[in-house]
Design a protein around this motif. Structure first.
Motif, PDB file in Angstrom:
ATOM      1  N   ALA A 139       0.852  -1.205   0.000  1.00 32.18           N
ATOM      2  CA  ALA A 139       0.000   0.000   0.000  1.00 32.18           C
ATOM      3  C   ALA A 139       0.885   1.250   0.000  1.00 32.18           C
ATOM      4  O   ALA A 139       0.626   2.211  -0.738  1.00 32.18           O
ATOM      5  N   LEU A 140       1.952   1.218   0.809  1.00 33.04           N
ATOM      6  CA  LEU A 140       2.829   2.397   0.886  1.00 33.04           C
ATOM      7  C   LEU A 140       3.634   2.573  -0.393  1.00 33.04           C
ATOM      8  O   LEU A 140       3.922   3.700  -0.796  1.00 33.04           O
ATOM      9  N   LYS A 141       3.979   1.471  -1.037  1.00 34.26           N
ATOM     10  CA  LYS A 141       4.716   1.586  -2.301  1.00 34.26           C
ATOM     11  C   LYS A 141       3.827   2.314  -3.326  1.00 34.26           C
ATOM     12  O   LYS A 141       4.288   3.190  -4.052  1.00 34.26           O
ATOM     13  N   ILE A 142       2.536   1.953  -3.329  1.00 37.76           N
ATOM     14  CA  ILE A 142       1.594   2.604  -4.256  1.00 37.76           C
ATOM     15  C   ILE A 142       1.548   4.107  -3.957  1.00 37.76           C
ATOM     16  O   ILE A 142       1.681   4.940  -4.845  1.00 37.76           O
ATOM     17  N   SER A 143       1.381   4.456  -2.674  1.00 40.75           N
ATOM     18  CA  SER A 143       1.259   5.880  -2.325  1.00 40.75           C
ATOM     19  C   SER A 143       2.551   6.637  -2.655  1.00 40.75           C
ATOM     20  O   SER A 143       2.503   7.751  -3.178  1.00 40.75           O
ATOM     21  N   ARG A 144       3.695   6.018  -2.383  1.00 43.83           N
ATOM     22  CA  ARG A 144       4.980   6.699  -2.658  1.00 43.83           C
ATOM     23  C   ARG A 144       5.173   6.898  -4.153  1.00 43.83           C
ATOM     24  O   ARG A 144       5.626   7.966  -4.583  1.00 43.83           O
ATOM     25  N   ASP A 145       4.813   5.882  -4.953  1.00 41.66           N
ATOM     26  CA  ASP A 145       4.961   6.014  -6.411  1.00 41.66           C
ATOM     27  C   ASP A 145       4.114   7.162  -6.945  1.00 41.66           C
ATOM     28  O   ASP A 145       4.421   7.768  -7.957  1.00 41.66           O
ATOM     29  N   ILE A 146       2.991   7.438  -6.238  1.00 39.80           N
ATOM     30  CA  ILE A 146       2.088   8.516  -6.705  1.00 39.80           C
ATOM     31  C   ILE A 146       2.529   9.876  -6.150  1.00 39.80           C
ATOM     32  O   ILE A 146       2.062  10.920  -6.589  1.00 39.80           O
ATOM     33  N   GLY A 147       3.457   9.862  -5.202  1.00 38.57           N
ATOM     34  CA  GLY A 147       4.020  11.140  -4.728  1.00 38.57           C
ATOM     35  C   GLY A 147       3.692  11.493  -3.289  1.00 38.57           C
ATOM     36  O   GLY A 147       3.875  12.646  -2.881  1.00 38.57           O
ATOM     37  N   TRP A 148       3.231  10.498  -2.488  1.00 40.30           N
ATOM     38  CA  TRP A 148       2.929  10.775  -1.083  1.00 40.30           C
ATOM     39  C   TRP A 148       4.062  10.295  -0.191  1.00 40.30           C
ATOM     40  O   TRP A 148       4.699   9.282  -0.467  1.00 40.30           O
ATOM     41  N   LYS A 149       4.254  11.043   0.912  1.00 39.67           N
ATOM     42  CA  LYS A 149       5.288  10.698   1.890  1.00 39.67           C
ATOM     43  C   LYS A 149       4.552  10.263   3.164  1.00 39.67           C
ATOM     44  O   LYS A 149       3.616  10.947   3.590  1.00 39.67           O
ATOM     45  N   ASP A 150       4.952   9.124   3.752  1.00 47.12           N
ATOM     46  CA  ASP A 150       4.176   8.588   4.877  1.00 47.12           C
ATOM     47  C   ASP A 150       4.937   8.556   6.191  1.00 47.12           C
ATOM     48  O   ASP A 150       6.150   8.405   6.207  1.00 47.12           O
ATOM     49  N   THR A 151       4.183   8.698   7.291  1.00 49.47           N
ATOM     50  CA  THR A 151       4.732   8.496   8.636  1.00 49.47           C
ATOM     51  C   THR A 151       3.725   7.643   9.391  1.00 49.47           C
ATOM     52  O   THR A 151       2.520   7.925   9.339  1.00 49.47           O
ATOM     53  N   LEU A 152       4.242   6.634  10.091  1.00 50.43           N
ATOM     54  CA  LEU A 152       3.352   5.816  10.928  1.00 50.43           C
ATOM     55  C   LEU A 152       3.089   6.607  12.200  1.00 50.43           C
ATOM     56  O   LEU A 152       4.030   7.003  12.894  1.00 50.43           O
ATOM     57  N   ILE A 153       1.804   6.866  12.519  1.00 49.05           N
ATOM     58  CA  ILE A 153       1.569   7.667  13.720  1.00 49.05           C
ATOM     59  C   ILE A 153       0.982   6.859  14.877  1.00 49.05           C
ATOM     60  O   ILE A 153       1.082   7.267  16.020  1.00 49.05           O
ATOM     61  N   SER A 154       0.389   5.709  14.568  1.00 49.57           N
ATOM     62  CA  SER A 154      -0.123   4.909  15.678  1.00 49.57           C
ATOM     63  C   SER A 154      -0.289   3.460  15.245  1.00 49.57           C
ATOM     64  O   SER A 154      -0.515   3.181  14.074  1.00 49.57           O
ATOM     65  N   GLU A 155      -0.164   2.551  16.211  1.00 48.17           N
ATOM     66  CA  GLU A 155      -0.276   1.127  15.915  1.00 48.17           C
ATOM     67  C   GLU A 155      -0.996   0.456  17.065  1.00 48.17           C
ATOM     68  O   GLU A 155      -0.712   0.744  18.233  1.00 48.17           O
ATOM     69  N   GLU A 156      -1.942  -0.430  16.730  1.00 48.47           N
ATOM     70  CA  GLU A 156      -2.639  -1.187  17.780  1.00 48.47           C
ATOM     71  C   GLU A 156      -2.596  -2.659  17.414  1.00 48.47           C
ATOM     72  O   GLU A 156      -3.031  -3.039  16.327  1.00 48.47           O
ATOM     73  N   LYS A 157      -2.060  -3.469  18.323  1.00 44.10           N
ATOM     74  CA  LYS A 157      -1.940  -4.904  18.025  1.00 44.10           C
ATOM     75  C   LYS A 157      -3.119  -5.669  18.601  1.00 44.10           C
ATOM     76  O   LYS A 157      -3.510  -5.428  19.748  1.00 44.10           O
ATOM     77  N   THR A 158      -3.688  -6.573  17.807  1.00 46.27           N
ATOM     78  CA  THR A 158      -4.693  -7.496  18.339  1.00 46.27           C
ATOM     79  C   THR A 158      -4.063  -8.883  18.251  1.00 46.27           C
ATOM     80  O   THR A 158      -2.917  -9.009  17.811  1.00 46.27           O
ATOM     81  N   PHE A 159      -4.812  -9.941  18.605  1.00 45.85           N
ATOM     82  CA  PHE A 159      -4.191 -11.275  18.593  1.00 45.85           C
ATOM     83  C   PHE A 159      -3.809 -11.714  17.177  1.00 45.85           C
ATOM     84  O   PHE A 159      -2.877 -12.467  16.990  1.00 45.85           O
TER      85      PHE A 159
END
Ligand SMILES: C[S@@+](CC[C@H](N)C(=O)[O-])C[C@H]1O[C@@H](n2cnc3c(N)ncnc32)[C@H](O)[C@@H]1O
Length: 236
Positions: A204-224
């Motif tokens: 998903a991030l490769k797609i967004s980067r190829d289109i010109g978006w820069k990403d930062t992970l801001i939160s993560e929630e783990k389930t089982f």
């Protein structure tokens, strides 16, 4: 270990990982379908009541909705687009703080219920709900400080109207979203998007980067069985 042995081990591990992700996705789809059918159709999340039907994504039981809602960052003078609004939960959450919110969904049943929920939460002066495919119902020239997106991310075939909430085969929707969003974001605006560890977030991030978006992970929630990830994306 020789290079050939390393390659065989790598292929074995990634094949096993993909298989596990497929199993987790099938379990998640099974669980969501059961919740849609047998779960309550009037739920409370973060102190607000949402009415839904079997065909509108339940904002209570799969945690993605409340996780996103708890992480939305908007300012009082922001204009916000909630793409794929479902019950309207993200639009209503953002509407409590932002100056104007537009929400869109391709599922007419979701649009009907989101409108009801906007009215019952007395936000009809702030939140407008539109029916359509991604950016198609928006007037050209509109642009937003924040675009919120909790997209479908499982791989599977869309058969019913509800399946739009679950499946994005080949991440085609995501590709169209990141392309279209460039025309509707303010220069200093951002996308706040939820994704999942069981749906190949790296792709998903490769797609967004190829289109010109820069990403930062801001939160993560783990389930089982999976980790929910929230990214902030800005134009590069
Ligand atoms: C996983 S649900 C999330 C619903 C809601 N935002 C939430 O957090 O509970 C994804 C939503 O996106 C909508 N959707 C899928 N494809 C769409 C498209 N092409 N245009 C607009 N909405 C779409 C679905 O109908 C569904 O309501």
């Amino acid at each position: 270990m020789t290079t050939k042995q390393k390659l065989i081990t790598y292929r074995y591990n990634s094949g096993r990982e993909n298989m596990l992700k497929k199993i987790h996705q099938s379990l998640a789809v099974w669980l969501i379908r059961k919740v849609q059918k047998y779960g309550p159709h009037k739920v409370r999340v973060n102190g607000k009541t949402y009415l839904i039907s079997e065909d509108v994504f339940n904002p209570k039981y799969y945690c993605t909705s409340s996780f996103m809602a708890n992480n939305i960052k908007v300012n009082s003078d922001d204009t916000v687009l909630d793409m794929g609004t479902g019950s309207g939960i993200q639009a209503i959450t953002a509407g409590q703080h932002a100056s104007k919110v537009v929400a869109v969904d391709i599922n007419p049943e979701a649009v009907r219920f989101a409108r009801k929920n906007v009215r019952s939460n007395s936000l009809e002066k702030v939140v407008t709900v539109l029916d359509g495919d991604l950016f198609e119902p928006l007037d050209r020239g509109l642009n937003f400080n924040v675009i919120i997106f909790t997209p479908p991310y499982m791989s599977g075939e869309r058969i019913t109207v509800f399946d739009h909430a679950l499946f994005d085969p080949d991440k085609g929707l995501l590709r169209r979203f990141f392309t279209g969003a460039k025309d509707f974001i303010k220069t200093d605006g951002n996308i706040q998007m939820l994704y999942s560890s069981i749906a190949h977030p790296e792709e998903a991030l490769k797609i967004s980067r190829d289109i010109g978006w820069k990403d930062t992970l801001i939160s993560e929630e783990k389930t089982f069985s999976e980790s929910f990830l929230i990214y902030n994306l800005t134009l590069d």
